[in-house]
Motif scaffolding. Structure first.
Motif, PDB file in Angstrom:
ATOM      1  N   PHE A  87       0.795  -1.220   0.000  1.00 53.96           N
ATOM      2  CA  PHE A  87       0.000   0.000   0.000  1.00 53.96           C
ATOM      3  C   PHE A  87       0.829   1.274   0.000  1.00 53.96           C
ATOM      4  O   PHE A  87       0.295   2.348  -0.300  1.00 53.96           O
ATOM      5  CB  PHE A  87      -0.936   0.012   1.216  1.00 53.96           C
ATOM      6  N   THR A  88       2.111   1.220   0.334  1.00 55.86           N
ATOM      7  CA  THR A  88       2.901   2.445   0.420  1.00 55.86           C
ATOM      8  C   THR A  88       3.958   2.579  -0.669  1.00 55.86           C
ATOM      9  O   THR A  88       4.544   3.648  -0.787  1.00 55.86           O
ATOM     10  CB  THR A  88       3.615   2.529   1.773  1.00 55.86           C
ATOM     11  N   ASP A  89       4.207   1.546  -1.454  1.00 52.90           N
ATOM     12  CA  ASP A  89       5.239   1.620  -2.485  1.00 52.90           C
ATOM     13  C   ASP A  89       4.727   2.449  -3.668  1.00 52.90           C
ATOM     14  O   ASP A  89       3.765   2.072  -4.324  1.00 52.90           O
ATOM     15  CB  ASP A  89       5.607   0.210  -2.944  1.00 52.90           C
ATOM     16  N   PRO A  90       5.377   3.593  -3.960  1.00 50.52           N
ATOM     17  CA  PRO A  90       4.901   4.432  -5.073  1.00 50.52           C
ATOM     18  C   PRO A  90       5.197   3.837  -6.442  1.00 50.52           C
ATOM     19  O   PRO A  90       4.602   4.265  -7.441  1.00 50.52           O
ATOM     20  CB  PRO A  90       5.648   5.752  -4.876  1.00 50.52           C
ATOM     21  N   ASN A  91       6.096   2.887  -6.560  1.00 53.35           N
ATOM     22  CA  ASN A  91       6.445   2.288  -7.849  1.00 53.35           C
ATOM     23  C   ASN A  91       5.429   1.260  -8.318  1.00 53.35           C
ATOM     24  O   ASN A  91       5.474   0.853  -9.473  1.00 53.35           O
ATOM     25  CB  ASN A  91       7.839   1.645  -7.782  1.00 53.35           C
ATOM     26  N   ARG A  92       4.549   0.820  -7.440  1.00 59.10           N
ATOM     27  CA  ARG A  92       3.506  -0.143  -7.843  1.00 59.10           C
ATOM     28  C   ARG A  92       2.436   0.587  -8.641  1.00 59.10           C
ATOM     29  O   ARG A  92       2.024   1.687  -8.313  1.00 59.10           O
ATOM     30  CB  ARG A  92       2.882  -0.818  -6.638  1.00 59.10           C
TER      31      ARG A  92
END
Length: 89
Positions: A83-88
């Motif tokens: 939920f916090t990874d901006p690259n996903r």
């Protein structure tokens, strides 16, 4: 009278209190048996204050502390990363 206390709503309370009593009992037995500052025998009490740092280090650095030392302080790191990874995308 027993039917009044043994309702299904009371089972989680019994479980929580039982777990708390189990944790307290475990800590009590652990301190009495292996804590270097607790002396139950009369011969060991007569020795006074001991500067046995190796035994204190062994008591303080137990298995759980060694296991979690280099871990991140998260309960579910994979869910947090999802939920916090901006690259996903």
């Amino acid at each position: 009278m027993a039917n009044r206390w043994l309702r299904p709503e009371v089972y989680p309370l019994f479980a929580a209190v039982g777990a708390a009593i189990g944790i307290c009992g475990f800590q009590l037995v652990r301190n009495i048996c292996i804590n270097p500052e607790v002396r139950v025998n009369k011969e060991k009490r007569a020795a006074g204050v001991l500067d046995n740092f190796a035994e204190g280090e062994k008591y303080a650095e137990h298995f759980v502390r060694k296991f979690v030392r280099n871990k991140s302080p998260e309960i579910m790191p994979s869910v947090n990363n999802f939920f916090t990874d901006p690259n996903r995308s």
